[in-house]
Scaffold this active site. Structure first.
Site, mmCIF file in Angstrom:
data_model
loop_
_atom_site.group_PDB
_atom_site.id
_atom_site.type_symbol
_atom_site.label_atom_id
_atom_site.label_comp_id
_atom_site.label_asym_id
_atom_site.label_seq_id
_atom_site.Cartn_x
_atom_site.Cartn_y
_atom_site.Cartn_z
ATOM 1 N N CYS A 1 0.916 -1.206 -0.024
ATOM 2 C CA CYS A 1 0.012 -0.033 -0.180
ATOM 3 C C CYS A 1 0.827 1.319 0.201
ATOM 4 O O CYS A 1 1.782 1.180 0.655
ATOM 5 C CB CYS A 1 -0.971 0.040 1.228
ATOM 6 S SG CYS A 1 -1.672 1.533 1.583
ATOM 7 N N CYS B 1 -6.402 -1.818 7.302
ATOM 8 C CA CYS B 1 -5.616 -0.569 7.614
ATOM 9 C C CYS B 1 -5.512 -0.028 8.953
ATOM 10 O O CYS B 1 -6.382 0.182 9.661
ATOM 11 C CB CYS B 1 -6.238 0.458 6.516
ATOM 12 S SG CYS B 1 -5.132 2.182 6.723
ATOM 13 N N TYR C 1 -7.041 31.492 3.348
ATOM 14 C CA TYR C 1 -7.039 29.931 2.973
ATOM 15 C C TYR C 1 -8.087 29.226 3.764
ATOM 16 O O TYR C 1 -7.632 28.147 4.555
ATOM 17 C CB TYR C 1 -5.814 29.352 2.892
ATOM 18 C CG TYR C 1 -4.764 30.047 2.145
ATOM 19 C CD1 TYR C 1 -4.731 29.588 0.778
ATOM 20 C CD2 TYR C 1 -3.827 30.776 2.877
ATOM 21 C CE1 TYR C 1 -3.625 30.458 -0.161
ATOM 22 C CE2 TYR C 1 -2.928 31.655 2.001
ATOM 23 C CZ TYR C 1 -2.724 31.180 0.576
ATOM 24 O OH TYR C 1 -1.749 31.864 -0.166
ATOM 25 N N GLU D 1 -11.843 32.551 1.498
ATOM 26 C CA GLU D 1 -11.545 31.272 0.937
ATOM 27 C C GLU D 1 -11.817 31.169 -0.389
ATOM 28 O O GLU D 1 -13.151 31.825 -0.818
ATOM 29 C CB GLU D 1 -12.393 30.356 1.594
ATOM 30 C CG GLU D 1 -12.579 28.717 1.171
ATOM 31 C CD GLU D 1 -11.325 27.937 0.898
ATOM 32 O OE1 GLU D 1 -11.271 27.487 -0.139
ATOM 33 O OE2 GLU D 1 -10.226 28.094 1.853
ATOM 34 N N ASP E 1 -2.856 29.135 6.366
ATOM 35 C CA ASP E 1 -3.011 27.706 6.230
ATOM 36 C C ASP E 1 -3.119 27.288 4.858
ATOM 37 O O ASP E 1 -4.236 26.513 4.418
ATOM 38 C CB ASP E 1 -4.468 27.253 7.166
ATOM 39 C CG ASP E 1 -4.411 25.610 7.284
ATOM 40 O OD1 ASP E 1 -3.243 24.863 6.797
ATOM 41 O OD2 ASP E 1 -5.334 24.906 7.667
ATOM 42 N N CYS F 1 1.437 22.093 5.989
ATOM 43 C CA CYS F 1 1.499 20.638 5.931
ATOM 44 C C CYS F 1 2.393 20.146 4.980
ATOM 45 O O CYS F 1 2.668 19.222 4.706
ATOM 46 C CB CYS F 1 0.169 19.842 5.371
ATOM 47 S SG CYS F 1 -0.601 20.475 3.803
#
Length: 514
Positions: free
Chosen positions: A60, A133, A306, A329, A377, A450
């Site tokens: 995976c 999973c 964002y 946004e 973000d 991220c």
């Protein structure tokens, strides 16, 4: 009734591991997530209790490493980077290591008798079945098993990419842990799953809709509110006929169960439509929001860029009693979730709150003005160049704000089309105006990232201007089993002030002797 009726639970406790300076960890127990620790206290060779233990690893593509889930290798780079730029107390919250994923998009391939429901094998379009999973919330695995049974029983044909035929292309599973009828400690494990079936047709009236309805009814009969095992929150359909790799089409239909999907994060109830973005790791996101709130002064004017459905901005309105919250946004689909979330804000919230359908990279000065704090973000690629330039030149923005505060130009009719569109599509709650909106520019910048590599580039660019300095930085283990971390970085205006604690103490001691 337990989930064993549908899918066997993991063979180990879903605990959150905290590494300490000792050479071994205590046996795993279902204790609350511990407080974040300094990176320097995490050992280099942790015990096997922090291993993935997943039968699908390597086949995976979801997870990239099997051991040391509590300490991604990227942490060494992060620690050194922040220390180099003035933050010596960078912390990392290990969060929940297994069963953390509350939102999953899975491909459906194979045949109606042997369906494959999972992720693509690395570098291919071959789907790997992942029924066990270890990243998924256990109820996602249970819902996948129920879906598999329904596909086989009804004879639903999985999608065939090369031919563009078949019925079911993808499925999105989203878990809500919002259930006030249960004690808080039991809500996570008893989460309910919102199922979205991505159907290979134009709409619900296209050929094959009978199988769509039959599959939805099967899921609801065997997992809905009146079933022996209440597992399913709701069933939705999304219609997609495109031959590209985009998962969702533009048409959504609610089929069965509750229409509204709620979660409680950051101190507020949040509404999330299946079409809107939601964080996969609910608990880690809540931990990040709680930490972020500490860096926003009470009664601030906040710009949330964002913003998505405005979760960050609205949580600050509720917990920091902000004067104003301005959410920007680009995805118009987020508007409906924002409006529903506002309806559940505490009655004590007395902020002026607006949501704007706009691109924050166009005229970024417009969104920065009138704010004490700006929260950004961005997606994994990082900040748009125009926004970086605006933040680097924030001093000139401040001068323009002061010089134009009494100018007659400020009352001129707005003609810029993108600004007019943003106003037309905006949502406004409350009428209390921000204080000194014309003169206010951000003094605090909170960057949530991220994408580690893009963050480093953006951070170095911001610091190079001398307009900002790094005050604090924290990491969160949003994606255990991968080399990704979520970063919360707090910037302050101006060049970094040198710490003079020791000299000051010495000076005071000398004064006492005299």
């Amino acid at each position: 009734m337990t989930l064993r009726l549908v899918s066997a639970p993991p063979s180990f406790s879903l605990f959150s591991c905290r590494a300490t300076a000792s050479t071994a960890l205590p046996p795993p127990t279902p204790t609350p997530t511990p407080a974040p620790t300094l990176i320097s206290s995490i050992p280099q060779s942790p015990p096997l209790t922090c291993a993935l233990h997943c039968p699908h690893f390597q086949s995976c593509s979801g997870c990239t490493h099997e051991f040391n889930l509590h300490r991604p290798v990227i942490l060494d780079d992060a620690t050194n980077f922040f220390r180099k730029h003035g933050v010596s107390d960078f912390t990392f919250d290990t969060c929940k290591l297994w069963g953390w994923r509350c939102r999953a998009k899975l491909a459906v391939r194979g045949s109606s008798t042997e369906p494959l429901i999972g992720l693509y094998e690395e570098g291919t379009h071959n789907v790997v079945d992942i029924p066990q999973c270890q990243a998924h919330h256990p109820n996602i695995n249970a819902a996948v098993e129920l879906l598999r049974r329904g596909i086989i029983e009804i004879g639903v044909e999985p999608y065939i990419e090369d031919e563009g035929t078949g019925d079911l292309r993808y499925v999105q599973m989203a878990v809500t842990t919002y259930n006030t009828s249960l004690p808080a400690a039991q809500r996570y494990k008893n989460g309910k799953v919102q199922v979205t079936l991505v159907w290979n047709s134009r709409n619900e009236n296209s050929p094959g809709s009978d199988k769509l309805n039959a599959l939805a009814n099967f899921l609801w009969k065997n997992g809905g509110q009146r079933s022996r095992l209440h597992l399913i929150h709701s069933v939705w359909a999304n219609f997609q006929t495109s031959t590209n790799n985009i998962i969702f089409g533009n048409k959504w239909r609610h089929l069965l169960g509750e229409r509204d999907f709620w979660e409680h994060v950051g101190g507020i109830d949040v509404s999330l439509a299946p079409s809107s973005f939601g964080q996969a790791n609910t608990r880690a996101f809540d931990a990040l929001l709680r930490r972020l709130q500490k860096y926003v002064p009470y009664e601030s004017d906040v710009a949330d860029l964002y913003a998505g459905a405005g979760v960050i901005g609205l949580s600050l309105a509720a917990t920091r009693k902000c004067r104003s919250i301005k959410c920007i946004e680009i995805n118009k689909e987020s508007k409906a979730s924002f409006e529903k979330t506002i309806e559940r804000l505490p009655a004590t919230v007395d902020s002026s709150i607006t949501w704007h359908h706009a691109d924050a990279s166009k005229e970024p000065f417009l969104w920065l003005l009138g704010s004490d704090v700006v929260v950004i973000d961005p997606p994994r690629k990082g900040l748009d160049a125009s926004l970086i330039d605006a933040l680097k030149n924030i001093s000139s923005v401040e001068r323009k704000a002061f010089s134009s505060s009494g100018s007659s130009n400020s009352s001129q009719e707005e003609k810029r089309p993108w600004v007019l569109r943003a106003k037309e599509d905006s949502v406004q709650i409350g009428s209390k105006p921000p204080t000194n909106i014309a003169q206010s520019v951000p003094q605090t910048l909170i960057y949530i990232s991220c994408g580690w590599e893009s963050f480093k580039e953006d951070c170095k660019s911001l610091l190079s201007s001398k307009a900002w300095y790094l005050e604090k930085a924290h990491g969160f283990n949003f994606f255990p089993g991968t080399q990704s971390i979520e970063v919360l970085a707090v910037f302050k205006r101006g060049p970094q002030k040198k710490k003079q604690g020791k000299k000051k103490k010495k000076h005071l001691q000398g004064a006492v002797r005299h």
